[in-house]
Design a protein around this motif. Structure first.
Motif, PDB file in Angstrom:
ATOM      1  N   ARG A  90       0.833  -1.214   0.000  1.00 53.89           N
ATOM      2  CA  ARG A  90       0.000   0.000   0.000  1.00 53.89           C
ATOM      3  C   ARG A  90       0.862   1.256   0.000  1.00 53.89           C
ATOM      4  O   ARG A  90       0.626   2.182  -0.792  1.00 53.89           O
ATOM      5  N   LEU A  91       1.853   1.306   0.882  1.00 52.14           N
ATOM      6  CA  LEU A  91       2.676   2.510   0.982  1.00 52.14           C
ATOM      7  C   LEU A  91       3.415   2.783  -0.325  1.00 52.14           C
ATOM      8  O   LEU A  91       3.494   3.930  -0.788  1.00 52.14           O
ATOM      9  N   ALA A  92       3.945   1.725  -0.929  1.00 51.35           N
ATOM     10  CA  ALA A  92       4.670   1.895  -2.186  1.00 51.35           C
ATOM     11  C   ALA A  92       3.719   2.295  -3.309  1.00 51.35           C
ATOM     12  O   ALA A  92       4.053   3.156  -4.150  1.00 51.35           O
ATOM     13  N   ALA A  93       2.525   1.696  -3.333  1.00 49.05           N
ATOM     14  CA  ALA A  93       1.541   2.029  -4.365  1.00 49.05           C
ATOM     15  C   ALA A  93       1.083   3.474  -4.220  1.00 49.05           C
ATOM     16  O   ALA A  93       0.953   4.208  -5.216  1.00 49.05           O
ATOM     17  N   GLU A  94       0.837   3.909  -3.000  1.00 45.08           N
ATOM     18  CA  GLU A  94       0.386   5.283  -2.784  1.00 45.08           C
ATOM     19  C   GLU A  94       1.459   6.296  -3.164  1.00 45.08           C
ATOM     20  O   GLU A  94       1.148   7.375  -3.688  1.00 45.08           O
ATOM     21  N   GLU A  95       2.701   5.939  -2.947  1.00 49.44           N
ATOM     22  CA  GLU A  95       3.792   6.843  -3.333  1.00 49.44           C
ATOM     23  C   GLU A  95       3.788   7.063  -4.847  1.00 49.44           C
ATOM     24  O   GLU A  95       3.910   8.208  -5.323  1.00 49.44           O
ATOM     25  N   ALA A 114     -12.465  11.989 -12.515  1.00 49.42           N
ATOM     26  CA  ALA A 114     -13.130  12.776 -11.480  1.00 49.42           C
ATOM     27  C   ALA A 114     -14.516  12.266 -11.103  1.00 49.42           C
ATOM     28  O   ALA A 114     -14.850  12.184  -9.907  1.00 49.42           O
ATOM     29  N   PRO A 115     -15.392  11.889 -12.056  1.00 55.25           N
ATOM     30  CA  PRO A 115     -16.728  11.416 -11.667  1.00 55.25           C
ATOM     31  C   PRO A 115     -16.711  10.146 -10.826  1.00 55.25           C
ATOM     32  O   PRO A 115     -17.689   9.848 -10.128  1.00 55.25           O
ATOM     33  N   LEU A 116     -15.615   9.393 -10.889  1.00 52.84           N
ATOM     34  CA  LEU A 116     -15.529   8.136 -10.146  1.00 52.84           C
ATOM     35  C   LEU A 116     -15.014   8.347  -8.726  1.00 52.84           C
ATOM     36  O   LEU A 116     -15.049   7.416  -7.910  1.00 52.84           O
ATOM     37  N   GLY A 117     -14.528   9.538  -8.442  1.00 51.87           N
ATOM     38  CA  GLY A 117     -14.103   9.852  -7.080  1.00 51.87           C
ATOM     39  C   GLY A 117     -12.824   9.178  -6.633  1.00 51.87           C
ATOM     40  O   GLY A 117     -12.604   8.990  -5.430  1.00 51.87           O
ATOM     41  N   THR A 118     -11.950   8.814  -7.564  1.00 48.11           N
ATOM     42  CA  THR A 118     -10.705   8.158  -7.170  1.00 48.11           C
ATOM     43  C   THR A 118      -9.616   9.178  -6.863  1.00 48.11           C
ATOM     44  O   THR A 118      -9.641  10.305  -7.354  1.00 48.11           O
ATOM     45  N   ASP A 119      -8.654   8.777  -6.050  1.00 47.50           N
ATOM     46  CA  ASP A 119      -7.470   9.595  -5.803  1.00 47.50           C
ATOM     47  C   ASP A 119      -6.319   8.655  -5.477  1.00 47.50           C
ATOM     48  O   ASP A 119      -6.413   7.459  -5.683  1.00 47.50           O
ATOM     49  N   TRP A 120      -5.218   9.194  -4.959  1.00 51.88           N
ATOM     50  CA  TRP A 120      -4.036   8.359  -4.765  1.00 51.88           C
ATOM     51  C   TRP A 120      -4.080   7.537  -3.482  1.00 51.88           C
ATOM     52  O   TRP A 120      -3.219   6.673  -3.278  1.00 51.88           O
ATOM     53  N   HIS A 121      -5.047   7.757  -2.641  1.00 50.06           N
ATOM     54  CA  HIS A 121      -5.155   6.971  -1.406  1.00 50.06           C
ATOM     55  C   HIS A 121      -5.703   5.575  -1.728  1.00 50.06           C
ATOM     56  O   HIS A 121      -6.715   5.449  -2.415  1.00 50.06           O
ATOM     57  N   LYS A 122      -5.054   4.516  -1.220  1.00 55.80           N
ATOM     58  CA  LYS A 122      -5.431   3.139  -1.547  1.00 55.80           C
ATOM     59  C   LYS A 122      -5.575   2.269  -0.292  1.00 55.80           C
ATOM     60  O   LYS A 122      -4.907   1.244  -0.139  1.00 55.80           O
ATOM     61  N   PRO A 123      -6.462   2.654   0.634  1.00 56.09           N
ATOM     62  CA  PRO A 123      -6.615   1.853   1.858  1.00 56.09           C
ATOM     63  C   PRO A 123      -7.119   0.444   1.594  1.00 56.09           C
ATOM     64  O   PRO A 123      -6.895  -0.466   2.411  1.00 56.09           O
ATOM     65  N   HIS A 124      -7.807   0.238   0.462  1.00 51.14           N
ATOM     66  CA  HIS A 124      -8.364  -1.085   0.179  1.00 51.14           C
ATOM     67  C   HIS A 124      -7.279  -2.154   0.073  1.00 51.14           C
ATOM     68  O   HIS A 124      -7.558  -3.343   0.267  1.00 51.14           O
ATOM     69  N   ILE A 125      -6.052  -1.764  -0.236  1.00 53.39           N
ATOM     70  CA  ILE A 125      -4.967  -2.755  -0.329  1.00 53.39           C
ATOM     71  C   ILE A 125      -4.746  -3.424   1.015  1.00 53.39           C
ATOM     72  O   ILE A 125      -4.461  -4.624   1.088  1.00 53.39           O
TER      73      ILE A 125
END
Length: 236
Positions: A90-95, A114-125
């Motif tokens: 997760r940490l490496a992916a978020e970087e 933008a309409p999908l609401g995604t960003d660089w945060h990946k807590p699901h990992i």
């Protein structure tokens, strides 16, 4: 035996007699599959409810039956269930994703996401009980009868692995599990963390589990059948 002789040995051919279903059984089977797959959504919020590894293993077994160029089966499926390893990923992916969102992606790309609401945060990992990382073997390594190892070319690697991933997602969905396809770019960190050999490249990262009780997904739609299917009927 030379390498070329060893590798060119022909497979024996055997009779092929798959099960034959009635038209009614075919309709029922494909409708069941359609019903299950129509409920699949990309999920970013996972429950911590455990998923038996046996289910993951069977889905991978199904995916490994995919067709591949020259039957070379150029894939590896690495299942990560260890919390510490998931944390590292997760940490490496978020970087990498933070760098992409802030500097690599074009504005057009960002606008499309933008309409999908995604960003660089990946807590699901970390939240999903399992993460499957699929690796493509860009070339093969083979041990010959005399014990020497040779590198050989793989054919249609991306196409073959893509088909296998589709079958994996299908099997997991049919089992009632939620998934997400994640391709942080670049993905070299996955090979390093998971200690994969030099001939493998990460293809996709797939968190797998049950949706969280409060999970939400965007209300997207899919193209209707008449926009994606073209049929050339026999002329009467």
């Amino acid at each position: 035996m030379s390498e070329s002789t060893y590798r060119s040995s022909r497979y024996p051919f055997v009779p092929y007699k798959p099960p034959r279903f009635s038209i009614e059984e075919q309709r029922a089977g494909v409708q069941l599959y359609l019903n299950r797959m129509s409920r699949r959504r990309t999920v970013r919020e996972y429950s911590d409810e455990p998923v038996p590894y046996e289910i993951i293993e069977k889905a991978i077994q199904a995916a490994s039956l995919a067709p591949s160029g020259a039957n070379q089966q150029p894939w590896s499926f690495v299942v990560v269930s260890d919390p510490e390893l998931k944390r590292q990923i997760r940490l490496a992916a978020e970087e990498e994703e933070k760098e992409s969102y802030e500097h690599r992606m074009s504005q057009e790309w960002l606008d499309a996401l933008a309409p999908l609401g995604t960003d660089w945060h990946k807590p699901h990992i970390e939240e999903a009980p399992h993460v499957i990382v699929v690796f493509a073997q860009i070339y093969g390594l083979e041990t010959l009868p005399d014990g020497t190892q040779h590198k050989y070319k793989h054919y249609y690697v991306q196409e073959s692995v893509g088909i296998a991933v589709g079958m994996l997602l299908s099997a997991l969905t049919f089992a009632g599990l939620a998934t997400l396809t994640h391709t942080p770019n670049p993905m070299g960190f996955l090979g390093q963390i998971l200690q994969r050999p030099a001939n493998e490249r990460a293809f996709v990262l797939i968190p797998v589990g049950y949706p969280a009780e409060d999970a939400e997904v965007p209300a997207i739609t899919k193209k209707p059948l008449d926009q994606v299917a073209i049929h050339f009927e026999k002329k009467s």
